[in-house]
Design a protein around this motif. Structure first.
Motif, PDB file in Angstrom:
ATOM      1  N   SER A  31      38.700 103.326  59.098  1.00 34.41           N
ATOM      2  CA  SER A  31      39.129 104.142  57.952  1.00 34.41           C
ATOM      3  C   SER A  31      39.064 103.331  56.659  1.00 34.41           C
ATOM      4  CB  SER A  31      40.543 104.662  58.167  1.00 34.41           C
ATOM      5  OG  SER A  31      40.579 105.578  59.233  1.00 34.41           O
ATOM      6  N   LEU A  32      39.477 102.063  56.731  1.00 33.79           N
ATOM      7  CA  LEU A  32      39.415 101.194  55.557  1.00 33.79           C
ATOM      8  C   LEU A  32      37.958 100.958  55.136  1.00 33.79           C
ATOM      9  CD1 LEU A  32      42.225  98.574  56.221  1.00 33.79           C
ATOM     10  CD2 LEU A  32      42.160 100.297  54.438  1.00 33.79           C
ATOM     11  N   ARG A  33      37.044 100.773  56.104  1.00 34.79           N
ATOM     12  CA  ARG A  33      35.642 100.591  55.775  1.00 34.79           C
ATOM     13  C   ARG A  33      35.084 101.850  55.106  1.00 34.79           C
ATOM     14  NH1 ARG A  33      33.279  97.574  61.113  1.00 34.79           N
ATOM     15  NH2 ARG A  33      34.198  95.549  60.666  1.00 34.79           N
ATOM     16  N   ARG A  34      35.425 103.034  55.695  1.00 39.79           N
ATOM     17  CA  ARG A  34      34.975 104.277  55.086  1.00 39.79           C
ATOM     18  C   ARG A  34      35.554 104.434  53.682  1.00 39.79           C
ATOM     19  NH1 ARG A  34      36.932 108.180  58.952  1.00 39.79           N
ATOM     20  NH2 ARG A  34      36.738 106.763  60.685  1.00 39.79           N
ATOM     21  N   MET A  35      36.821 104.080  53.544  1.00 42.32           N
ATOM     22  CA  MET A  35      37.455 104.162  52.224  1.00 42.32           C
ATOM     23  C   MET A  35      36.813 103.189  51.249  1.00 42.32           C
ATOM     24  SD  MET A  35      41.503 104.670  51.434  1.00 42.32           S
ATOM     25  CE  MET A  35      42.132 103.857  52.787  1.00 42.32           C
ATOM     26  N   GLU A  36      36.469 101.999  51.727  1.00 40.30           N
ATOM     27  CA  GLU A  36      35.778 101.030  50.895  1.00 40.30           C
ATOM     28  C   GLU A  36      34.405 101.560  50.479  1.00 40.30           C
ATOM     29  OE1 GLU A  36      35.000  97.026  52.391  1.00 40.30           O
ATOM     30  OE2 GLU A  36      37.140  96.653  52.240  1.00 40.30           O
ATOM     31  N   ALA A  37      33.680 102.141  51.411  1.00 34.36           N
ATOM     32  CA  ALA A  37      32.358 102.693  51.112  1.00 34.36           C
ATOM     33  C   ALA A  37      32.500 103.842  50.096  1.00 34.36           C
ATOM     34  CB  ALA A  37      31.679 103.176  52.395  1.00 34.36           C
ATOM     35  N   GLU A  38      33.482 104.703  50.353  1.00 33.19           N
ATOM     36  CA  GLU A  38      33.728 105.803  49.413  1.00 33.19           C
ATOM     37  C   GLU A  38      34.119 105.257  48.040  1.00 33.19           C
ATOM     38  OE1 GLU A  38      33.604 109.263  49.329  1.00 33.19           O
ATOM     39  OE2 GLU A  38      32.389 108.947  51.116  1.00 33.19           O
ATOM     40  N   SER A  39      34.944 104.232  48.044  1.00 30.56           N
ATOM     41  CA  SER A  39      35.378 103.618  46.789  1.00 30.56           C
ATOM     42  C   SER A  39      34.179 103.002  46.065  1.00 30.56           C
ATOM     43  CB  SER A  39      36.442 102.562  47.069  1.00 30.56           C
ATOM     44  OG  SER A  39      36.774 101.883  45.894  1.00 30.56           O
TER      45      SER A  39
END
Length: 162
Positions: A31-39
């Protein structure tokens, strides 16, 4: 046995809890990786939007500058038009004054010419009257001796030729 069963259940529960903690960690990490990618994607889009806003802002500033220059040009044109209007008004006033001045001069000269012509006509009439008077006096004095054809009264053409 119950204690053993309870021990086994506690150890399974600990293993399950550890597995759940590991799965929860992996899930949080994804989830953090996806959030980082989204960010990161959001940051790239924000940077593109900011550069587009800057470009639009510079274009708007250029348009505003051109409008200001155009308005200044129109203001200069309006001032030139006012100056031309003032010059035309001044020229029209000067022309009107010149016409009035020439009219007055011509009136004066025509009045003087009329006066001279009237005086000359009076003199001419006086001379004509004098001429008629002299003619009448001459005709009266010498006319009785001559008839209308240069003959003395009573003479015929034949008598005169001899």
């Amino acid at each position: 046995m119950a204690w053993e069963l309870f021990g086994w259940a506690a150890s399974v529960l600990c293993v399950v809890a550890a597995a759940m903690i590991v799965l929860l960690g992996v899930s949080v990490r994804q989830s953090l990786r996806r959030m980082e990618a989204e960010s990161a994607r959001t940051m790239r889009e924000a940077a593109a939007a900011m550069s587009e806003c800057r470009r639009l802002g510079s274009e708007a500033a250029e348009v505003a500058r051109l409008c200001r220059e155009g308005l200044q040009g129109l203001e200069s044109l309006a001032q030139g038009g006012r100056a031309i209007g003032d010059a035309a008004r001044t020229a029209a006033g000067a022309a009107a004054d010149a016409v009035v001045s020439w009219t007055r001069r011509l009136e004066g000269r025509l009045a003087a010419s009329e006066e001279r012509q009237t005086r000359r006509l009076g003199e001419t009439l006086d001379w004509m009257e004098l001429g008629v008077f002299i003619w009448n006096a001459w005709s009266g004095h010498f006319g009785s001796a001559l008839n209308g054809h240069g003959r003395k009264s009573g003479e015929s053409a034949d008598e005169q030729r001899r």
